[in-house]
Design a protein around this motif. Sequence first.
Motif, PDB file in Angstrom:
ATOM      1  N   CYS A   6       0.822  -1.224   0.000  1.00  0.00           N
ATOM      2  CA  CYS A   6       0.000   0.000   0.000  1.00  0.00           C
ATOM      3  C   CYS A   6       0.851   1.267   0.000  1.00  0.00           C
ATOM      4  O   CYS A   6       0.522   2.263   0.664  1.00  0.00           O
ATOM      5  N   LEU A   7       1.963   1.199  -0.703  1.00  0.00           N
ATOM      6  CA  LEU A   7       2.856   2.353  -0.813  1.00  0.00           C
ATOM      7  C   LEU A   7       2.896   2.832  -2.268  1.00  0.00           C
ATOM      8  O   LEU A   7       2.929   2.022  -3.190  1.00  0.00           O
ATOM      9  N   VAL A   8       2.930   4.145  -2.463  1.00  0.00           N
ATOM     10  CA  VAL A   8       3.047   4.732  -3.813  1.00  0.00           C
ATOM     11  C   VAL A   8       4.124   5.816  -3.787  1.00  0.00           C
ATOM     12  O   VAL A   8       4.374   6.433  -2.745  1.00  0.00           O
ATOM     13  N   GLN A   9       4.753   5.989  -4.916  1.00  0.00           N
ATOM     14  CA  GLN A   9       5.821   7.006  -5.065  1.00  0.00           C
ATOM     15  C   GLN A   9       5.351   8.090  -6.028  1.00  0.00           C
ATOM     16  O   GLN A   9       4.847   7.796  -7.113  1.00  0.00           O
ATOM     17  N   VAL A  10       5.563   9.339  -5.633  1.00  0.00           N
ATOM     18  CA  VAL A  10       5.247  10.492  -6.483  1.00  0.00           C
ATOM     19  C   VAL A  10       6.557  11.181  -6.828  1.00  0.00           C
ATOM     20  O   VAL A  10       7.319  11.558  -5.931  1.00  0.00           O
ATOM     21  N   ASP A  11       6.836  11.343  -8.121  1.00  0.00           N
ATOM     22  CA  ASP A  11       8.110  11.925  -8.569  1.00  0.00           C
ATOM     23  C   ASP A  11       8.157  13.432  -8.353  1.00  0.00           C
ATOM     24  O   ASP A  11       7.119  14.089  -8.143  1.00  0.00           O
ATOM     25  N   GLN A  12       9.401  13.959  -8.430  1.00  0.00           N
ATOM     26  CA  GLN A  12       9.621  15.393  -8.272  1.00  0.00           C
ATOM     27  C   GLN A  12       8.924  16.160  -9.407  1.00  0.00           C
ATOM     28  O   GLN A  12       8.821  15.698 -10.535  1.00  0.00           O
ATOM     29  N   SER A  13       8.444  17.377  -9.102  1.00  0.00           N
ATOM     30  CA  SER A  13       7.726  18.243 -10.038  1.00  0.00           C
ATOM     31  C   SER A  13       6.437  17.597 -10.535  1.00  0.00           C
ATOM     32  O   SER A  13       5.947  17.905 -11.625  1.00  0.00           O
ATOM     33  N   THR A  14       5.902  16.703  -9.732  1.00  0.00           N
ATOM     34  CA  THR A  14       4.654  16.020 -10.071  1.00  0.00           C
ATOM     35  C   THR A  14       3.813  15.884  -8.810  1.00  0.00           C
ATOM     36  O   THR A  14       4.350  15.758  -7.704  1.00  0.00           O
ATOM     37  N   VAL A  15       2.515  15.938  -8.965  1.00  0.00           N
ATOM     38  CA  VAL A  15       1.605  15.661  -7.856  1.00  0.00           C
ATOM     39  C   VAL A  15       0.675  14.531  -8.290  1.00  0.00           C
ATOM     40  O   VAL A  15       0.446  14.306  -9.489  1.00  0.00           O
ATOM     41  N   ALA A  44      -5.986   8.479  -8.797  1.00  0.00           N
ATOM     42  CA  ALA A  44      -6.744   8.778 -10.024  1.00  0.00           C
ATOM     43  C   ALA A  44      -5.815   9.150 -11.176  1.00  0.00           C
ATOM     44  O   ALA A  44      -6.166   9.002 -12.343  1.00  0.00           O
ATOM     45  N   GLY A  45      -4.605   9.625 -10.846  1.00  0.00           N
ATOM     46  CA  GLY A  45      -3.661  10.011 -11.889  1.00  0.00           C
ATOM     47  C   GLY A  45      -2.598  10.941 -11.359  1.00  0.00           C
ATOM     48  O   GLY A  45      -2.584  11.287 -10.168  1.00  0.00           O
ATOM     49  N   HIS A  46      -1.702  11.308 -12.242  1.00  0.00           N
ATOM     50  CA  HIS A  46      -0.619  12.230 -11.899  1.00  0.00           C
ATOM     51  C   HIS A  46      -0.764  13.509 -12.720  1.00  0.00           C
ATOM     52  O   HIS A  46      -1.321  13.504 -13.825  1.00  0.00           O
ATOM     53  N   LEU A  47      -0.218  14.603 -12.189  1.00  0.00           N
ATOM     54  CA  LEU A  47      -0.263  15.898 -12.873  1.00  0.00           C
ATOM     55  C   LEU A  47       1.118  16.542 -12.791  1.00  0.00           C
ATOM     56  O   LEU A  47       1.655  16.733 -11.706  1.00  0.00           O
ATOM     57  N   SER A  48       1.675  16.844 -13.928  1.00  0.00           N
ATOM     58  CA  SER A  48       3.004  17.461 -13.980  1.00  0.00           C
ATOM     59  C   SER A  48       2.914  18.948 -13.663  1.00  0.00           C
ATOM     60  O   SER A  48       2.009  19.654 -14.138  1.00  0.00           O
ATOM     61  N   LEU A  49       3.870  19.429 -12.866  1.00  0.00           N
ATOM     62  CA  LEU A  49       3.951  20.858 -12.538  1.00  0.00           C
ATOM     63  C   LEU A  49       5.017  21.574 -13.362  1.00  0.00           C
ATOM     64  O   LEU A  49       5.291  22.762 -13.131  1.00  0.00           O
ATOM     65  N   ARG A  50       5.613  20.888 -14.283  1.00  0.00           N
ATOM     66  CA  ARG A  50       6.654  21.493 -15.126  1.00  0.00           C
ATOM     67  C   ARG A  50       6.026  22.432 -16.153  1.00  0.00           C
ATOM     68  O   ARG A  50       4.862  22.287 -16.538  1.00  0.00           O
ATOM     69  N   VAL A  51       6.843  23.393 -16.609  1.00  0.00           N
ATOM     70  CA  VAL A  51       6.389  24.316 -17.650  1.00  0.00           C
ATOM     71  C   VAL A  51       6.323  23.557 -18.972  1.00  0.00           C
ATOM     72  O   VAL A  51       7.287  22.908 -19.388  1.00  0.00           O
ATOM     73  N   GLN A  52       5.198  23.654 -19.630  1.00  0.00           N
ATOM     74  CA  GLN A  52       4.995  22.989 -20.913  1.00  0.00           C
ATOM     75  C   GLN A  52       4.813  24.046 -21.997  1.00  0.00           C
ATOM     76  O   GLN A  52       4.459  25.190 -21.724  1.00  0.00           O
ATOM     77  N   GLN A  53       5.063  23.632 -23.216  1.00  0.00           N
ATOM     78  CA  GLN A  53       4.974  24.576 -24.343  1.00  0.00           C
ATOM     79  C   GLN A  53       4.063  24.007 -25.415  1.00  0.00           C
ATOM     80  O   GLN A  53       4.127  22.828 -25.751  1.00  0.00           O
ATOM     81  N   LEU A  54       3.230  24.892 -25.947  1.00  0.00           N
ATOM     82  CA  LEU A  54       2.315  24.524 -27.018  1.00  0.00           C
ATOM     83  C   LEU A  54       2.468  25.541 -28.141  1.00  0.00           C
ATOM     84  O   LEU A  54       2.317  26.743 -27.924  1.00  0.00           O
ATOM     85  N   ASP A  55       2.788  25.061 -29.338  1.00  0.00           N
ATOM     86  CA  ASP A  55       2.897  25.926 -30.520  1.00  0.00           C
ATOM     87  C   ASP A  55       1.588  25.849 -31.299  1.00  0.00           C
ATOM     88  O   ASP A  55       1.142  24.755 -31.677  1.00  0.00           O
TER      89      ASP A  55
END
Length: 285
Positions: A6-15, A44-55
């Motif tokens: 019952c353990l989960v890992q959340v990566d850096q710059s991610t929630v 339910a899922g992960h969400l990245s907090l990094r800056v993303q770019q869309l052209d």
Amino acid sequence: MGNLLCLVQVDQSTVAIKETFGKFDEILDPGCHFLPWFLGSQLAGHLSLRVQQLDVRCETKTKDNVFVNVVASIQYRALADKASDAFYKLSNTRSQIQAYVFDVIRASVPKLNLDDVFEQKNEIAKAVEDELGKAMSAYGYEIVQTLIVDIEPDEHVKRAMNEINAAARMRLAANEKAEAEKILQIKRAEGEAESKYLSGLGIARQRQAIVDGLRDSVLGFSENVPGTSAKDVMDMVLVTQYFDTMKEIGASSKSSAVFIPHGPGAIRDVATQIRSGLLQASAHQ
């Protein structure tokens, strides 16, 4: 193994989004978390907090009826304190941003002429950024920066613009060349005028020296030889110069044929003419 414990890992710059029996529970920050799946907890899922770019490439028309492709680069990121809004309120973030960019660009560019679009691209980018910032903040996203990276007119319009620019540069070059030629001609004319002026001074001084020398010779010969008049001496000097001139003409290898009257009468006429000219020159001194 993590699921069994019952353990989960959340990566850096991610929630991570935690739900309990399908309902939102909390936001999991980066690190290791206890997730009792047997009590109905799940990710339910992960969400990245990094800056993303869309052209975004948008085709629109300017005020002077020129179709252009405007490319906007949108830099955005999800806000950690509004991660639940960013995760649940939007199903397709990139499509939503693209729709707002289309709306702002197609509302701004048709008000401007083509040249003004190039000059005011920063204002267009600012308008896009302001509109996106207000709209996307309600969904948990922050617009970091908006750039208009390219404005590309239709190929025929681009070719015409290049031809207009080339014609203008050629016209400027022709004007500069004409101005340079004008200056060159003026300087050449000034040089020729100065040269002729100096040449005239030299010829005048030469003739004055000849007249002075002849006068001194005639006066000296008249004083030293009794019974001779100035006219006799002048005639003799002129005849001597006449024969010297004929000798030089004949000795020159590059001289052309010269037809002049020759004989005692002709010599007398030449002497009379030369003497008359020299005396007139002396009278004007």
